[in-house]
Design an enzyme around this catalytic site. Structure first.
Site, short mmCIF file in Angstrom:
data_model
loop_
_atom_site.label_atom_id
_atom_site.label_comp_id
_atom_site.label_asym_id
_atom_site.label_seq_id
_atom_site.Cartn_x
_atom_site.Cartn_y
_atom_site.Cartn_z
CG HIS A 71 -2.20 -0.82 0.86
ND1 HIS A 71 -2.22 -2.19 0.98
CD2 HIS A 71 -3.43 -0.46 0.40
CE1 HIS A 71 -3.41 -2.64 0.62
NE2 HIS A 71 -4.16 -1.61 0.26
CE1 TYR B 90 -9.61 2.62 1.36
CE2 TYR B 90 -9.38 2.95 -0.99
CZ TYR B 90 -9.63 2.12 0.08
OH TYR B 90 -9.90 0.79 -0.13
#
Length: 104
Positions: A23, A42
């Site tokens: 990520h 997010y």
């Protein structure tokens, strides 16, 4: 109108570091697909005791955001992440959508 979304997912205990590493190096095309779909704010949080993930994001247009699953970038990302977490037969993460009961 902005819609807030929250989901639960699960990452395998031996994959915590790899999940975070991937990520932190999000594919540029995946990042762009999220932005193009109107996603912002997010965040994904990990409970290291259980492997449970809590994801939160805001989207400008929910219907437009739903279409991201069909994008080549998302399909590629799901395939990349599939070995690290619980997934469905189409390689999408198994998710539990949460119902918002309070917002300040």
């Amino acid at each position: 109108m902005t819609k807030r979304l929250a989901q639960l997912m699960h990452v395998y205990p031996d994959q915590y570091e790899e999940y975070e590493r991937r990520h932190n190096n999000l594919f540029p095309e995946m990042k762009q697909a999220l932005l193009d779909a109107g996603a912002h704010n997010y965040s994904i949080f990990l409970d290291k005791k259980t492997g449970n993930l809590f994801a939160y994001l805001e989207v400008d247009n929910y219907e437009k955001y739903q279409q991201i699953a069909q994008s080549p970038a998302c399909q590629k990302w799901w395939a990349y992440m599939e070995p690290l977490m619980e997934t469905n037969s189409d390689q999408s993460p198994v998710t539990v959508d949460l119902h918002e009961v309070f917002h300040l």
